[in-house]
Design an enzyme around this catalytic site. Structure first.
Site, PDB file in Angstrom:
ATOM      1  N   HIS A   1       2.692  11.258  -0.272  1.00  0.00           N
ATOM      2  CA  HIS A   1       2.360  12.395   0.591  1.00  0.00           C
ATOM      3  C   HIS A   1       3.531  13.337   0.776  1.00  0.00           C
ATOM      4  CE1 HIS A   1      -1.316  10.145   1.351  1.00  0.00           C
ATOM      5  NE2 HIS A   1      -1.801  11.358   1.454  1.00  0.00           N
TER       6      HIS A   1
ATOM      7  N   CYS B   1     -10.792  18.122  -4.517  1.00  0.00           N
ATOM      8  CA  CYS B   1      -9.630  18.631  -3.782  1.00  0.00           C
ATOM      9  C   CYS B   1      -8.347  17.828  -4.020  1.00  0.00           C
ATOM     10  CB  CYS B   1      -9.911  18.722  -2.291  1.00  0.00           C
ATOM     11  SG  CYS B   1     -10.106  17.123  -1.503  1.00  0.00           S
TER      12      CYS B   1
END
Ligand code: PEP
Ligand code: MG
Length: 747
Positions: A364, A677
Site C-alpha cells: 500500500h 480498479c
C-alpha cells in the site's frame, strides 16, 4: 587480552590519532599509516587495498611490497586472498599463503617471499571499503590478539575514510560517501526526479573514532547501555497494545541489551583506545558481516535486531535522534529500508522521489506513491548505507536506477529526460477533455483512484470522469486516533463538493493486511492478507462500518451516493453489508436527515470465489469493481508484497485473461455493470487488453489517465482481440509481448 597487545593497540591508535591530526594529505597519510602498523605489528608488510568501484580493489599504500605496485595492482572482488577477504567480509589468517585456495601471485609486488598473510576487512556498518593486510616471511599464524588489534585499526581506518581523511593528492581516493554511485533497483512507479536525500532513519555520524581518555569513554559507554536497557524495558512494560511479534522483537532486544559478552567486547574495544561510538560500530559491523553469511532465517532476524539495537545505542551516545537530525531539504527524496503506508502519508506529497532498499510493488505504500505519481524505486540494495542526508540523487523510475551523487554529465542527461517527460504530459493534457473513444467507436470510461483530499485536484487535471475508487482507510491511517462521525461526514462532504457532481465510489474501510491502524488493537495473525480484514471486520464489529455509512449518507446531503464494500468473498457477505446500509438509511430517515437521491451499492471482487457466486449475487449488486491487486494475489496464490513470487505471474497470462473473460461474460448475462480498479488498469498494455476483453470502465491513479487514454484512442479493439487470440492459440505464456509488438506499429 594480554597486556602487551592491549597497550600495543592503544599505542598504535594514539599514533593514528596523531596522523589524523597532522596536516598530511591523502597518500602521505596512507603511507604513514601502513608504516606505523607494520612497525607496531612487527610484520615485514602492511598494505591497504581500497575499492576503486564496487568490483575492483586497488593497492593504495604499502610498506614492504614494491612501491611501484601502488595504484597499479588491482584485483576483482573474490580474486586472490585480498579479494576473498573482501567478499567474505571475514578475516583470512594463514601461515602458508601460497598454498591457500585462491592465492594469486602478483609478480609486480614481489610478494612471493612472504609466507604468512592476515587480511582484515575494512568495513563500516555493512559497507565494505577495503582490506587491511599484514604479511611476514616467517611461516606463522597471527595470534588472536594481533588479529584483534588489526580489527580495531581497520575500524578506525573505515571511520577515517568515511570522514574523507584520505582524499587528496596522489591517493586519488574520494571518501566513500563522496563518490558517485549507481544503484540498480526495481521499478515501482515510473517518472524521473532530481533532489536531495532525506533518510527516513538517518545514519549516525561518528566523528571521533579514537578516544582521548579510555576511562571517561568507558563511563559513557556504560551509561548509554544502561539508558538503552531502561528504554527497552519501558517499551515492553509500558506498551499494552504490542502484538505477539512486536513483543518477541522487544524480548530479543532486551536479551541483547543485557548481553554480558556484547558489553564486554565493546568495553575491551574502548580499553584498547576506541571511542564508545567506534566500539559500538565495530561490533555492529561484525554482526553485519555475519548477517551476510547467515543462512538461517531466525539467525538473520536476530542479527538484524542487534543491528537495530546498535543504532539505538549510537543515537544515545551521539544525541542524534531518529526523527530529528536533518532538516528536510527542498526537493526531498526519501530513502528508507522500507516504509508503511501510514508513515508515507505522514510525509505527504512534498517528496520528489522515494527509494527503498526493500519494498514491493503490491504494497500500500507503493500504491500511495503511485497515487501521488512520485517516482519510486524499490529493491535498491545498499542505498541506506551509501546515501547520506543531503546527497544529490537522481531517481530514474522508468529504468529502476538511482544515481547517487551523480556527476555533471549524468545530471544534464537526466535533466533532458525530465524535460521530455514534461513534453509528454503536455501531449496528454491536450486530450484531457476528449473521451477515451477507440478507432472502432467503443468508449471506455476512465476514472481515477483517490484516498485523500489532496488527490481531488487531479480530477480536473487528469481528464478522469470521476473517482472509481476512493480508499477511505487512508484517512484513518493518517490519524493517530479514530476519527469521529462528524469529522468523517465533513470530510466526505468536502470530497463530494470538490468532485463537483462527478461520481465518487467510496469504498468502506479496508483495514487489516498491511494497513494497520496504530490506535486499534492489533491482531496477531500469521496471514493478515487472508485474515480478519476489510468487510470481515466491518461485519463482525459493525460499529465503525455503521458510523462510516451514516457519515457518507449525511455527506451526500440528499444528492447521489455510491458506496462499495471491499473484499466481498460470498454473496451472504454482500447481503449482510447491504443490510447495514439499509439500516443506516432507515435510521437517518427516522432522524429527519435527507436520504440520497440515488444510491448505488457495489461489491469489490478481490477473491476468485466471488466470480463463481450464484447469479443472484450478480443481480443483487448495483455494480462490481474488480480489485485486481488482491484478486491476482489470490488467483495466483502469490503475495502481492513479495517481489520474489509476485513477479512470476503475469496479469496478461491466458489463465488470468480467461478468468476475466468469464467474469465479464457473467456480468453481461446478468446485466451487472463492471469496472476494474486495481493498479493494472493504469498500465497501458494491460488497459488495452482489458478493453479488448470487453471491460468498459477502468479506474487508475490520476497520472495514468493520460497515457491510457492516448493509447486507447489510437486502436481498434477488434484488432487487439485478434492479437490476443492468436497469441493464446500460439501457446504463449503471456500475450504481453504479442500485444506490445503489435502496438509498436500502431502508435
Ligand atoms: C485491489 O485490491 O485491487 C484494490 C483496489 O484494493 P487495495 O489495493 O486497496 O487492496
Ligand atoms: Mg484490495
Amino acid at each position: 587480552m594480554p597486556h602487551r597487545v592491549e597497550s600495543e593497540s592503544r599505542k598504535l591508535l594514539g599514533k593514528l590519532r596523531e596522523t589524523m591530526a597532522a596536516q598530511t594529505a591523502g597518500q602521505e597519510r596512507l603511507d604513514e599509516i601502513v608504516a606505523l602498523i607494520a612497525m607496531s605489528m612487527q610484520a615485514e608488510v602492511c598494505s591497504i587495498y581500497l575499492f576503486r568501484d564496487s568490483e575492483t580493489l586497488e593497492l593504495c599504500a604499502t610498506q614492504g611490497l614494491a612501491a611501484a605496485a601502488v595504484h597499479e595492482t588491482r584485483m576483482r572482488l573474490g580474486e586472490g586472498l585480498v579479494g576473498r577477504t573482501a567478499r567474505s567480509r571475514r578475516v583470512i589468517n594463514t601461515a602458508d599463503a601460497p598454498s591457500e585456495r585462491g592465492f594469486r601471485y602478483m609478480p609486480e609486488t614481489g610478494e612471493e617471499r612472504f609466507s604468512s598473510f592476515c587480511g582484515v576487512p575494512v568495513q563500516r556498518v555493512g559497507d565494505i571499503l577495503g582490506v587491511l593486510v599484514v604479511q611476514s616471511k616467517t611461516a606463522r599464524k597471527f595470534t588472536p590478539d594481533e588479529v584483534y588489534a588489526l580489527e580495531v585499526v581497520a575500524m578506525v581506518l573505515a571511520e577515517m575514510a568515511e570522514l574523507g581523511a584520505f582524499v587528496g593528492e596522489g591517493a586519488a581516493l574520494a571518501a566513500p560517501h563522496q563518490r558517485p554511485s549507481l544503484i540498480k533497483g526495481s521499478i515501482a512507479q515510473e517518472g524521473a526526479a532530481e533532489g536531495r536525500v532525506y533518510l527516513h532513519e538517518p545514519r549516525v555520524v561518528v566523528t571521533n573514532p579514537i578516544s582521548d581518555d579510555p576511562e571517561v569513554e568507558l563511563a559513557r559507554l556504560r551509561e548509554a547501555i544502561e539508558t538503552l536497557r531502561t528504554s527497552v524495558d519501558d517499551m515492553l512494560s509500558g506498551n499494552r497494545s504490542l502484538n505477539g511479534e512486536q513483543k518477541q522483537i522487544l524480548e530479543a532486544y532486551r536479551m541483547f541489551a543485557n548481553s554480558r559478552s556484547w558489553k564486554k567486547r565493546m568495553e575491551d574495544d574502548v580499553s584498547n583506545g576506541l571511542s564508545a561510538e567506534a566500539a559500538v560500530e565495530k561490533e555492529q559491523s561484525l554482526a553485519k558481516a555475519r548477517l551476510s553469511h547467515a543462512g538461517d532465517a531466525y539467525m538473520r532476524e536476530r542479527l538484524n535486531d542487534l543491528d537495530d539495537l546498535s543504532n539505538r545505542l549510537l543515537r544515545i551516545l551521539t544525541g542524534q535522534g531518529a526523527e530529528t537530525g536533518a532538516e528536510m531539504p527542498d526537493n526531498p527524496i526519501l530513502v528508507a529500508k522500507n516504509i508503511g503506508p501510514g508513515e508515507l502519508l505522514d510525509y505527504g506529497k512534498k517528496l520528489r522521489g522515494i527509494v527503498l532498499e526493500e519494498g514491493s510493488v503490491g504494497s500500500h505504500a507503493t500504491i500511495v506513491a503511485r497515487a501521488w505519481a512520485i517516482p519510486l524505486v524499490i529493491n535498491a540494495k545498499g542505498v541506506t548505507t551509501q546515501a547520506l542526508n543531503g546527497d544529490n540523487m537522481l531517481v530514474d523510475g522508468d529504468q529502476g536506477f538511482v544515481h547517487l551523487r551523480p556527476d555533471e554529465t549524468v545530471q544534464s542527461a537526466f535533466r533532458e529526460k525530465i524535460a521530455m517527460q514534461a513534453l509528454a504530459q503536455e501531449r496528454y493534457a491536450s486530450i484531457r477533455e476528449h473521451p477515451a473513444k477507440t478507432k472502432c467507436g467503443s468508449v471506455i470510461r476512465l476514472d481515477m483512484n483517490a484516498g485523500l483530499m489532496a488527490d481531488l485536484p487531479s480530477l480536473e487535471g487528469s481528464g478522469a470522469e470521476g473517482v472509481g475508487l476512493f480508499r477511505t482507510e487512508l484517512q484513518f491511517l493518517v490519524r493517530n486516533k479514530m476519527p469521529r462521525r462528524g469529522e468523517l461526514s465533513a470530510l466526505y462532504s468536502r470530497v463530494l463538493k470538490a468532485s463537483a457532481g462527478k461520481r465518487v465510489a467510496f469504498r468502506t474501510l479496508d483495514i487489516g493486511s498491511d494497513k494497520v491502524l496504530t490506535y486499534m488493537k492489533p491482531n496477531d495473525e500469521p496471514n493478515p492478507a487472508m485474515g480478519w480484514r476489510a468487510i470481515r471486520v466491518g461485519l463482525d464489529k459493525p460499529g465503525v462500518l455503521r458510523m462510516q455509512l451514516q457519515a457518507l449518507i449525511r455527506a451526500a446531503d440528499g444528492g447521489p451516493l455510491t458506496v462499495m464494500f471491499p473484499f466481498i468473498t460470498l454473496h451472504e457477505e454482500f447481503i449482510a453489508a447491504k443490510a447495514e446500509m439499509d439500516k443506516a438509511l432507515a435510521r437517518e430517515k427516522r432522524l429527519g436527515h435527507p436520504v440520497p437521491s440515488s444510491l448505488e451499492v457495489g461489491a469489490m471482487m478481490e477473491t476468485p470465489s466471488l466470480a463463481y457466486a450464484p447469479d443472484a449475487f450478480f443481480k443483487d449488486v448495483d455494480f462490481i469493481s474488480i480489485g485486481g491487486n488482491d484478486l491476482k494475489q489470490f488467483f495466483f496464490a502469490a503475495d502481492r508484497e513479495n517481489e520474489r513470487v509476485r513477479k512470476r505471474y503475469d496479469t496478461l497470462s491466458p489463465s488470468f485473461l480467461n478468468f476475466l473473460s468469464m467474469v465479464i461474460a457473467r456480468c453481461e448475462q446478468n446485466g451487472t455493470p463492471i469496472s476494474f480498479c486495481g493498479e493494472d488498469a493504469g498500465r497501458p498494455v494491460e488497459a488495452l487488453c482489458f478493453a479488448a476483453l470487453g471491460l468498459r470502465s477502468l479506474s487508475m491513479r490520476p497520472a495514468s489517465v493520460g497515457p491510457v487514454k492516448h493509447i486507447l484512442r489510437r486502436v481498434d479493439l477488434s484488432e487487439v482481440r485478434a492479437v490476443i487470440e492468436q497469441s493464446m492459440a500460439d501457446g504463449d505464456t503471456s500475450v504481453r509481448r504479442a500485444v506490445a509488438d503489435w502496438l509498436a506499429y500502431q502508435v
